[in-house]
Write an enzyme that holds these catalytic residues in place. Structure first.
Site, PDB file in Angstrom:
ATOM      1  N   ASN A 139      -6.430   4.403  -6.800  1.00  0.00           N
ATOM      2  CA  ASN A 139      -7.610   5.100  -6.286  1.00  0.00           C
ATOM      3  C   ASN A 139      -8.539   5.523  -7.426  1.00  0.00           C
ATOM      4  OD1 ASN A 139      -9.261   5.792  -4.193  1.00  0.00           O
ATOM      5  ND2 ASN A 139      -8.433   7.829  -3.942  1.00  0.00           N
ATOM      6  N   ARG A 194       0.846  -1.197   0.000  1.00  0.00           N
ATOM      7  CA  ARG A 194       0.000   0.000   0.000  1.00  0.00           C
ATOM      8  C   ARG A 194       0.887   1.256   0.000  1.00  0.00           C
ATOM      9  NH1 ARG A 194      -5.105   1.902  -1.096  1.00  0.00           N
ATOM     10  NH2 ARG A 194      -6.087   2.979   0.651  1.00  0.00           N
ATOM     11  N   SER A 224      -7.591   1.088   3.502  1.00  0.00           N
ATOM     12  CA  SER A 224      -8.135   0.599   2.229  1.00  0.00           C
ATOM     13  C   SER A 224      -9.329  -0.318   2.498  1.00  0.00           C
ATOM     14  CB  SER A 224      -7.043  -0.199   1.513  1.00  0.00           C
ATOM     15  OG  SER A 224      -7.552  -0.851   0.380  1.00  0.00           O
ATOM     16  N   SER A 225     -10.104  -0.574   1.445  1.00  0.00           N
ATOM     17  CA  SER A 225     -11.158  -1.595   1.536  1.00  0.00           C
ATOM     18  C   SER A 225     -10.829  -2.824   0.690  1.00  0.00           C
ATOM     19  CB  SER A 225     -12.493  -1.023   1.051  1.00  0.00           C
ATOM     20  OG  SER A 225     -12.945  -0.049   1.939  1.00  0.00           O
ATOM     21  N   THR A 231     -10.064   0.288  -9.142  1.00  0.00           N
ATOM     22  CA  THR A 231      -8.967  -0.492  -8.669  1.00  0.00           C
ATOM     23  C   THR A 231      -8.968  -1.678  -9.615  1.00  0.00           C
ATOM     24  OG1 THR A 231      -9.301   0.448  -6.489  1.00  0.00           O
ATOM     25  CG2 THR A 231      -8.477  -1.787  -6.491  1.00  0.00           C
ATOM     26  N   ASP A 255      -7.785   8.593   0.589  1.00  0.00           N
ATOM     27  CA  ASP A 255      -8.331   7.491   1.406  1.00  0.00           C
ATOM     28  C   ASP A 255      -8.123   7.721   2.901  1.00  0.00           C
ATOM     29  OD1 ASP A 255      -9.495   6.053  -0.577  1.00  0.00           O
ATOM     30  OD2 ASP A 255      -8.027   4.436  -0.629  1.00  0.00           O
ATOM     31  N   GLY A 257     -13.856  -1.687  -6.485  1.00  0.00           N
ATOM     32  CA  GLY A 257     -15.173  -1.142  -6.152  1.00  0.00           C
ATOM     33  C   GLY A 257     -15.214  -0.270  -4.915  1.00  0.00           C
ATOM     34  N   GLY A 258     -14.066   0.293  -4.479  1.00  0.00           N
ATOM     35  CA  GLY A 258     -14.060   1.215  -3.341  1.00  0.00           C
ATOM     36  C   GLY A 258     -14.652   0.575  -2.107  1.00  0.00           C
TER      37      GLY A 258
HETATM   38  N1  GLY Z   1      -8.447   3.187  -3.011  1.00  0.00           N
HETATM   39  C1  GLY Z   1      -9.356   2.149  -2.818  1.00  0.00           C
HETATM   40  C2  GLY Z   1      -9.052   1.272  -1.657  1.00  0.00           C
HETATM   41  O1  GLY Z   1      -7.902   1.187  -1.284  1.00  0.00           O
HETATM   42  O2  GLY Z   1      -9.912   0.648  -1.092  1.00  0.00           O
END
Ligand code: GLY
Length: 556
Positions: free
Chosen positions: A388, A93, A438-439, A368, A410, A458-459
């Site tokens: 992102n 990350r 993050s998700s 993503t 984020d 998908g955020g």
């Molecule tokens: N930028 C999307 C995530 O990291 O969940």
């Protein structure tokens, strides 16, 4: 009768034993782009293992799907090596630059100085982790040199590839931003205009940067001429990066989070992602119900209520565990889930305003990428990679071809509203060198007969998509079912169930409203799940690529 069944059983056992003994190694790859899937097989054909293939797929996606991920971004690789039963989570990350701090985007009164500063251009960019992740994967898990595994990506960058509708749609979405930056406009636009469908996109600077990475490993990106160009471009454009940021960047290998849902072993992403914890927390809440025996309405209601509670904890407690203490054991415990379950009613919602805690808005882009790989020995990679927003910050560092992320968005950086409605707490505030929450939820699922690899972009909706797919896996369905099933989502705030049109009938919508749910149909279908499975007893493989995207799943 007995004899007949005994004979059939013996034949079957013989058949299975034969498959085990004689089956040549096969691999399933599902990714968001056919060229990336093909790159994985190209590297396997050259003697690479699934981890070399993962390097090739990651790097090729960075070239052929620049809207979703890239060398200027970061990501996670959940890996399992069969011969020593190692399962690890490689955290690549992005990190906040050392000059960043919690008030970097706000003035002394706490007001946002420029709402676009964390989204567009060099000011939005965190220190990339993807190049270091590729080097780590190749050095610690792969068999082949980077010069081999990066070759397909370099070729596609240098020779070009034909852009598809997905690329054009997202380009249109970020056209205004890309136009602001000459280095970006020159690469992605044609005389400042959107390209035609089937246009060839060549990225010669990116090919050279990838070549430097192949030749010098991490120094090929984080030092030498590429680093000089990155720093010059970012600093000239008002960004915060220094040479120290680039030199210091390190991936971290972490223990994945592991849990159990009604006999299914679930292995997923630990912090810096919220993915695994939220997924497992929701599953643990739901594990007390026999969902298969409930009517569809009650099932949807309970799943939504579990999502609400798990996403609430995301907002309250989750952030980079290298910086904040995340109460992981408590959030994943049965007792804690039982407490949350006790507030759930079969006949009514608990409005999100009645869940306690101080939270601030947080935002997350939905663009993503994910790929899944598994071979017949059970070696596997689930990778979710991101820059992102579509095309990240829209800023290409001149002379590198590297499109920078806008992952700083984020973090929880201000107290005002945002485009995605996610909320967070002090746990996810900006600090120098910290990873933003993050998700992304790369996940393995395993029951008595199957091992699955899955994930999606998908955020904030990534986690609920993987949750729905896991519940579907529990019904003994196939990867095509997991990736196609209609989706719905609740993330605590806003207090709304978002749903794809195919998810609910008119009658169900009326009944859900009656229970107190607020409902909102999504304009478009969402997600781009890539999934693969190994059937343990036959060593057969299967894979599927979400029909909402333009990806390709192949077994060979
Ligand atoms: N930028 C999307 C995530 O990291 O969940």
């Amino acid at each position: 009768m007995f004899k007949k069944y005994t004979l059939v059983t013996l034949l079957l056992l013989g058949f299975i034993t034969n498959i085990r003994a004689d089956t040549p190694l096969k691999t399933a790859i599902a990714s968001a782009h056919p060229l990336a899937t093909a790159a994985g097989f190209e590297i396997l054909n050259q003697g690479g293992n699934v981890f070399d293939a993962a390097v090739a797929v990651s790097a090729t996606l960075a070239v052929v799907e620049p809207s979703g991920s890239g060398l200027g971004g970061g990501g996670y690789w959940l890996v399992h090596r069969a011969n020593d039963n190692t399962t690890r989570f490689i955290d690549g990350r992005e990190k906040a630059p050392l000059a960043a701090h919690k008030n970097v985007y706000v003035d002394s009164a706490g007001q946002v100085k420029n709402p676009r500063a964390s989204l567009d251009g060099a000011t939005a960019a965190a220190i990339p982790g993807l190049p270091a992740g590729l080097v780590h994967l190749a050095e610690h898990y792969g068999k082949l040199p980077l010069a081999v595994s990066l070759a397909p990506a370099i070729r596609h960058a240098r020779n070009g590839f034909v852009v598809g509708q997905h690329h054009l749609d997202l380009l249109k979405y970020r056209e205004t931003v890309l136009k602001q930056f000459p280095a970006s406009s020159t690469i992605f636009l044609v005389n400042g205009q959107l390209p035609e469908k089937f246009a060839l996109l060549r990225q010669v600077d990116l090919a050279e940067t990838l070549t430097q990475l192949a030749r010098y490993g991490r120094a090929g990106f984080y030092a030498h001429s590429v680093a000089d160009k990155l720093l010059q471009a970012v600093q000239q454009a008002g960004g915060m990066w220094t040479a120290e940021d680039l030199q210091n960047y390190q991936v971290v290998e972490r223990e994945p989070v592991v849990g159990n849902y009604r006999g299914i072993k679930v292995t997923s992403a630990p912090p810096s992602s919220a993915g695994g914890i939220v997924l497992l927390e929701a599953l643990t809440i739901l594990s007390a119900y026999d969902l298969a025996k409930l009517d569809k309405l009650t099932r949807i209601h309970l799943i939504t209520e579990a999502m609400r509670r798990a996403y609430h904890d995301r907002a309250l407690y989750l952030g980079d565990s290298d910086f904040v203490s995340v109460p992981m054991q408590r959030l994943l415990s049965e007792d804690y889930a039982a407490g949350l379950r006790s507030s759930m009613r079969m006949d009514a919602v608990l409005p999100s305003t009645q869940l306690s805690g101080d939270v601030l808005p947080d935002s997350e882009g939905g663009h993503t990428t994910h790929f899944s790989i598994i071979d017949t020995e059970g070696n596997r990679v689930a990778a979710t990679l991101s820059i992102n927003f579509p095309f990240g910050s829209g800023f290409v560092a001149a002379g590198t071809g590297v499109l920078l992320n806008d992952e700083m968005d984020d973090f929880v950086s201000h107290a005002g509203p945002n485009g995605y409605g996610l909320v967070g707490s002090a746990a996810n505030m900006i600090a120098p060198g910290k990873r933003m929450l993050s998700s992304m939820t790369p996940t393995f699922l395993e029951d008595a007969g199957r091992v699955a690899v899955l994930g999606t972009p998908g955020g904030s909706r990534i986690i609920s998509m993987v949750l729905l797919a896991t519940l579907d896996f529990a019904k003994a369905t196939s990867p095509m079912s997991w990736v196609t099933l209609p989706r719905f989502h609740h993330q605590y705030l806003p207090d709304v169930v978002e749903y794809e049109n195919a998810a609910f009938t008119e009658q169900e919508l009326v009944a859900l409203k009656g229970l107190g749910h607020h409902l909102k149909a999504t304009v478009n279908p969402y997600g781009n799940m890539q999934a693969a499975v190994l059937y343990k007893h036959t060593h057969a493989l299967n894979a599927a690529s979400d029909p909402r995207g333009e990806g390709l799943a192949t077994v060979k």
